[in-house]
Design a protein around this motif. Structure first.
Motif, PDB file in Angstrom:
ATOM      1  N   ARG A 143       7.684  11.763 -15.070  1.00  0.00           N
ATOM      2  CA  ARG A 143       7.191  12.441 -13.866  1.00  0.00           C
ATOM      3  C   ARG A 143       7.227  11.479 -12.689  1.00  0.00           C
ATOM      4  N   GLY A 144       7.489  12.036 -11.503  1.00  0.00           N
ATOM      5  CA  GLY A 144       7.555  11.215 -10.301  1.00  0.00           C
ATOM      6  C   GLY A 144       7.979  12.025  -9.106  1.00  0.00           C
ATOM      7  N   TRP A 145       8.476  11.325  -8.094  1.00  0.00           N
ATOM      8  CA  TRP A 145       8.835  11.967  -6.838  1.00  0.00           C
ATOM      9  C   TRP A 145      10.136  11.384  -6.291  1.00  0.00           C
ATOM     10  N   HIS A 146      10.829  12.197  -5.498  1.00  0.00           N
ATOM     11  CA  HIS A 146      11.929  11.719  -4.673  1.00  0.00           C
ATOM     12  C   HIS A 146      11.351  11.527  -3.265  1.00  0.00           C
ATOM     13  N   PHE A 147      11.223  10.277  -2.846  1.00  0.00           N
ATOM     14  CA  PHE A 147      10.654   9.970  -1.530  1.00  0.00           C
ATOM     15  C   PHE A 147      11.459   8.841  -0.931  1.00  0.00           C
ATOM     16  N   LYS A 148      11.904   9.025   0.282  1.00  0.00           N
ATOM     17  CA  LYS A 148      12.872   8.111   0.883  1.00  0.00           C
ATOM     18  C   LYS A 148      12.328   6.716   1.101  1.00  0.00           C
ATOM     19  N   TRP A 149      11.041   6.602   1.459  1.00  0.00           N
ATOM     20  CA  TRP A 149      10.494   5.317   1.893  1.00  0.00           C
ATOM     21  C   TRP A 149       9.529   4.742   0.867  1.00  0.00           C
ATOM     22  N   GLY A 150       9.132   3.501   1.076  1.00  0.00           N
ATOM     23  CA  GLY A 150       8.132   2.852   0.221  1.00  0.00           C
ATOM     24  C   GLY A 150       8.649   1.632  -0.506  1.00  0.00           C
ATOM     25  N   ALA A 151       9.950   1.586  -0.808  1.00  0.00           N
ATOM     26  CA  ALA A 151      10.494   0.451  -1.553  1.00  0.00           C
ATOM     27  C   ALA A 151      10.527  -0.822  -0.730  1.00  0.00           C
ATOM     28  N   THR A 152      10.416  -0.730   0.593  1.00  0.00           N
ATOM     29  CA  THR A 152      10.390  -1.924   1.442  1.00  0.00           C
ATOM     30  C   THR A 152       9.023  -2.146   2.080  1.00  0.00           C
ATOM     31  N   GLY A 153       8.025  -1.442   1.591  1.00  0.00           N
ATOM     32  CA  GLY A 153       6.675  -1.662   2.102  1.00  0.00           C
ATOM     33  C   GLY A 153       5.784  -0.466   1.852  1.00  0.00           C
ATOM     34  N   LEU A 154       4.745  -0.661   1.025  1.00  0.00           N
ATOM     35  CA  LEU A 154       3.802   0.401   0.680  1.00  0.00           C
ATOM     36  C   LEU A 154       2.426  -0.236   0.598  1.00  0.00           C
ATOM     37  N   CYS A 155       1.617  -0.038   1.630  1.00  0.00           N
ATOM     38  CA  CYS A 155       0.352  -0.769   1.738  1.00  0.00           C
ATOM     39  C   CYS A 155      -0.832   0.194   1.815  1.00  0.00           C
ATOM     40  N   PRO A 156      -1.747   0.182   0.832  1.00  0.00           N
ATOM     41  CA  PRO A 156      -2.920   1.055   0.872  1.00  0.00           C
ATOM     42  C   PRO A 156      -3.937   0.572   1.903  1.00  0.00           C
ATOM     43  N   LEU A 157      -4.543   1.523   2.607  1.00  0.00           N
ATOM     44  CA  LEU A 157      -5.547   1.212   3.626  1.00  0.00           C
ATOM     45  C   LEU A 157      -6.928   1.738   3.256  1.00  0.00           C
ATOM     46  N   GLY A 158      -7.032   2.528   2.202  1.00  0.00           N
ATOM     47  CA  GLY A 158      -8.286   3.174   1.841  1.00  0.00           C
ATOM     48  C   GLY A 158      -8.318   4.597   2.342  1.00  0.00           C
ATOM     49  N   ASN A 159      -9.190   5.402   1.750  1.00  0.00           N
ATOM     50  CA  ASN A 159      -9.352   6.807   2.155  1.00  0.00           C
ATOM     51  C   ASN A 159      -8.057   7.597   2.058  1.00  0.00           C
ATOM     52  N   GLY A 160      -7.182   7.202   1.145  1.00  0.00           N
ATOM     53  CA  GLY A 160      -5.938   7.931   0.962  1.00  0.00           C
ATOM     54  C   GLY A 160      -4.876   7.653   2.002  1.00  0.00           C
ATOM     55  N   LEU A 161      -5.099   6.640   2.860  1.00  0.00           N
ATOM     56  CA  LEU A 161      -4.139   6.294   3.901  1.00  0.00           C
ATOM     57  C   LEU A 161      -3.282   5.104   3.480  1.00  0.00           C
ATOM     58  N   PHE A 162      -2.045   5.095   3.963  1.00  0.00           N
ATOM     59  CA  PHE A 162      -1.099   4.031   3.646  1.00  0.00           C
ATOM     60  C   PHE A 162      -0.249   3.726   4.876  1.00  0.00           C
ATOM     61  N   TYR A 163       0.118   2.458   5.016  1.00  0.00           N
ATOM     62  CA  TYR A 163       1.230   2.117   5.886  1.00  0.00           C
ATOM     63  C   TYR A 163       2.477   2.032   5.013  1.00  0.00           C
ATOM     64  N   ILE A 164       3.532   2.721   5.447  1.00  0.00           N
ATOM     65  CA  ILE A 164       4.782   2.739   4.702  1.00  0.00           C
ATOM     66  C   ILE A 164       5.900   2.272   5.613  1.00  0.00           C
ATOM     67  N   SER A 165       6.653   1.299   5.133  1.00  0.00           N
ATOM     68  CA  SER A 165       7.717   0.689   5.934  1.00  0.00           C
ATOM     69  C   SER A 165       8.942   1.594   6.020  1.00  0.00           C
ATOM     70  N   HIS A 166       9.417   1.785   7.256  1.00  0.00           N
ATOM     71  CA  HIS A 166      10.731   2.370   7.518  1.00  0.00           C
ATOM     72  C   HIS A 166      11.607   1.225   8.010  1.00  0.00           C
ATOM     73  N   ASN A 167      12.489   0.772   7.154  1.00  0.00           N
ATOM     74  CA  ASN A 167      13.328  -0.371   7.525  1.00  0.00           C
ATOM     75  C   ASN A 167      14.627   0.114   8.162  1.00  0.00           C
ATOM     76  N   ARG A 168      15.218  -0.740   8.998  1.00  0.00           N
ATOM     77  CA  ARG A 168      16.440  -0.364   9.691  1.00  0.00           C
ATOM     78  C   ARG A 168      17.220  -1.604  10.093  1.00  0.00           C
ATOM     79  N   LYS A 169      18.542  -1.486  10.027  1.00  0.00           N
ATOM     80  CA  LYS A 169      19.430  -2.532  10.523  1.00  0.00           C
ATOM     81  C   LYS A 169      19.913  -2.134  11.905  1.00  0.00           C
ATOM     82  N   THR A 170      19.731  -3.020  12.868  1.00  0.00           N
ATOM     83  CA  THR A 170      20.085  -2.701  14.239  1.00  0.00           C
ATOM     84  C   THR A 170      21.580  -2.898  14.479  1.00  0.00           C
ATOM     85  N   ALA A 171      22.045  -2.453  15.635  1.00  0.00           N
ATOM     86  CA  ALA A 171      23.470  -2.520  15.964  1.00  0.00           C
ATOM     87  C   ALA A 171      23.991  -3.951  15.979  1.00  0.00           C
ATOM     88  N   ASP A 172      23.129  -4.905  16.299  1.00  0.00           N
ATOM     89  CA  ASP A 172      23.563  -6.304  16.347  1.00  0.00           C
ATOM     90  C   ASP A 172      23.338  -7.035  15.021  1.00  0.00           C
TER      91      ASP A 172
END
Length: 387
Positions: free
Chosen positions: A333-362
């Motif tokens: 059992r699990g989920w298909h979720f695009k983000w989280g592998a580069t940052g998944l940080c619990p904040l409490g109360n069911g809140l999380f910071y989740i990293s959206h990573n990106r490579k810039t044009a340069d």
């Protein structure tokens, strides 16, 4: 009598002032997002938030970035020749704990090439890096020269990484497909949430070799870090030390099906009491190849038989929760979720910071940590708080 009243009055004032000082560091509301700024050419690996100090840390593989929650750069640690992965804040000492790898595989060679460092710079080894965030006071602090990083050697990981195993028709390198370590989190022992005491979980990186079947479990090591001061040594990358515990306090297996490099980010959700594991999906047929799993923290480990060196061996296994999508064929059992592998940080109360990573044009790497709320819904396990 007056002396007792005076003492009580002063003690009460001290408590009030301490509470006020502590409250100054507690965000009344979390920002919608925190942007890392452009960094080097190596992508973000993990994020961690120090609630008391009101700061966020980004691991960009060979450097650690410290920022305020409103996006101001406070400092950084650079010069890491190894792979700095997932991060976690130890609730006991407030320090940053991160997985740190030195090895001569494709990842290690890529890091050294990026930094212009030759093969002879360092040997192989797997460590937990321990960093006092209060000492990161300016950008560009050096991991070696500024004596800011202490490390603890994990010999259990090295043993599995260096082992050769019998797979029946062939012999293969790396027991359990161990490629090193990545995900880290502090959480209670499985099935012992009520005790309140937290231990360090360290997740293996696991090679995504589709030709073998001994790499279909995630592997988690459990460590009691309360006595780690006697092991920790100053990081000296020219001469890697071997100071660390003889063995972990626990070794657990979680059947998820194979993934690409194992658990990238591990997070303890204090609300549910479970561990969230974000991965790069695998590609084996016969498995659903989810990118997010939840490990049940309420159930004690169960003894089950797994194959090691082409023979059954009793091991302690953990269960996935009954949430999310289910694959009838494998039972995973699990989920298909695009983000989280580069940052998944619990904040409490069911809140999380989740990293959206990106490579810039340069060619630079960056990350935006967006604020999410956990839902557990099969199709959308997280939702943006303020989309």
């Amino acid at each position: 009598m007056h002396r007792h009243l005076t003492f009580l009055f002063i003690f009460t004032l001290l408590i009030i002032n301490t509470q006020r000082l502590f409250a100054q560091h507690q965000p009344t509301s979390w920002p919608d997002s925190v942007y890392s700024g452009k960094q080097g050419t190596l992508h973000v690996q993990g994020i961690a938030v120090d609630h008391k100090q009101g700061v966020i840390y980004f691991s960009f593989t060979n450097q650690l970035i410290k920022m305020t929650l409103d996006g101001r750069l406070l400092g950084s640690v650079t010069g890491l020749v190894g792979h700095l992965g997932d991060l976690a804040i130890n609730p006991e000492d407030g320090k940053i704990y991160g997985s740190l790898e030195y090895k001569n595989d494709a990842i290690g060679r890529g890091i050294r090439k990026t930094m212009g460092v030759g093969e002879g710079r360092s040997g192989s080894g797997f460590y937990i890096a321990i960093i006092d965030g209060n000492r990161i006071t300016k950008p560009g602090m050096n991991a070696d020269k500024d004596d800011i990083v202490r490390t603890v050697y994990l010999r259990e990981v090295v043993s599995d990484y260096e082992a050769s195993v019998d797979l029946g028709p062939k012999t293969a390198a790396h027991r359990f497909g161990c490629s090193g370590i990545d995900g880290v989190a502090f959480a209670p022992k499985p099935g012992n949430r009520r005790t309140g005491r937290q231990y360090l979980y360290v997740a293996y990186g696991i090679y995504g070799d589709t030709s073998r079947t001994d790499n279909d479990h995630q592997v988690l090591l459990l460590y009691d870090t309360s006595n780690w001061n006697r092991f920790a040594r100053t990081l000296t990358q020219d001469s890697l030390h071997r100071s660390g515990p003889a063995a972990p306090a626990g070794k657990y297996f979680v059947r998820t099906g194979n993934t690409s490099y194992g658990i990238q980010n591990l997070a303890y959700d204090s609300v549910s009491g479970n561990l969230l594991a974000a991965v790069y999906p695998g590609s084996k047929k016969g498995f659903p190849n989810y990118s997010l799993f939840v490990i049940d923290g309420h159930k004690k480990p169960a003894k089950q038989s797994i194959f090691v060196d082409n023979q059954p061996t009793t091991a302690e296994t953990l269960s996935l929760t009954d949430q999310g999508l289910t694959d009838p064929a494998s039972g995973v059992r699990g989920w298909h979720f695009k983000w989280g592998a580069t940052g998944l940080c619990p904040l409490g109360n069911g809140l999380f910071y989740i990293s959206h990573n990106r490579k810039t044009a340069d060619g630079k790497q960056e990350s935006t940590a967006w604020l999410y709320r956990w839902t557990g819904n099969p199709e959308s396990p997280f939702v943006r708080v303020r989309p």
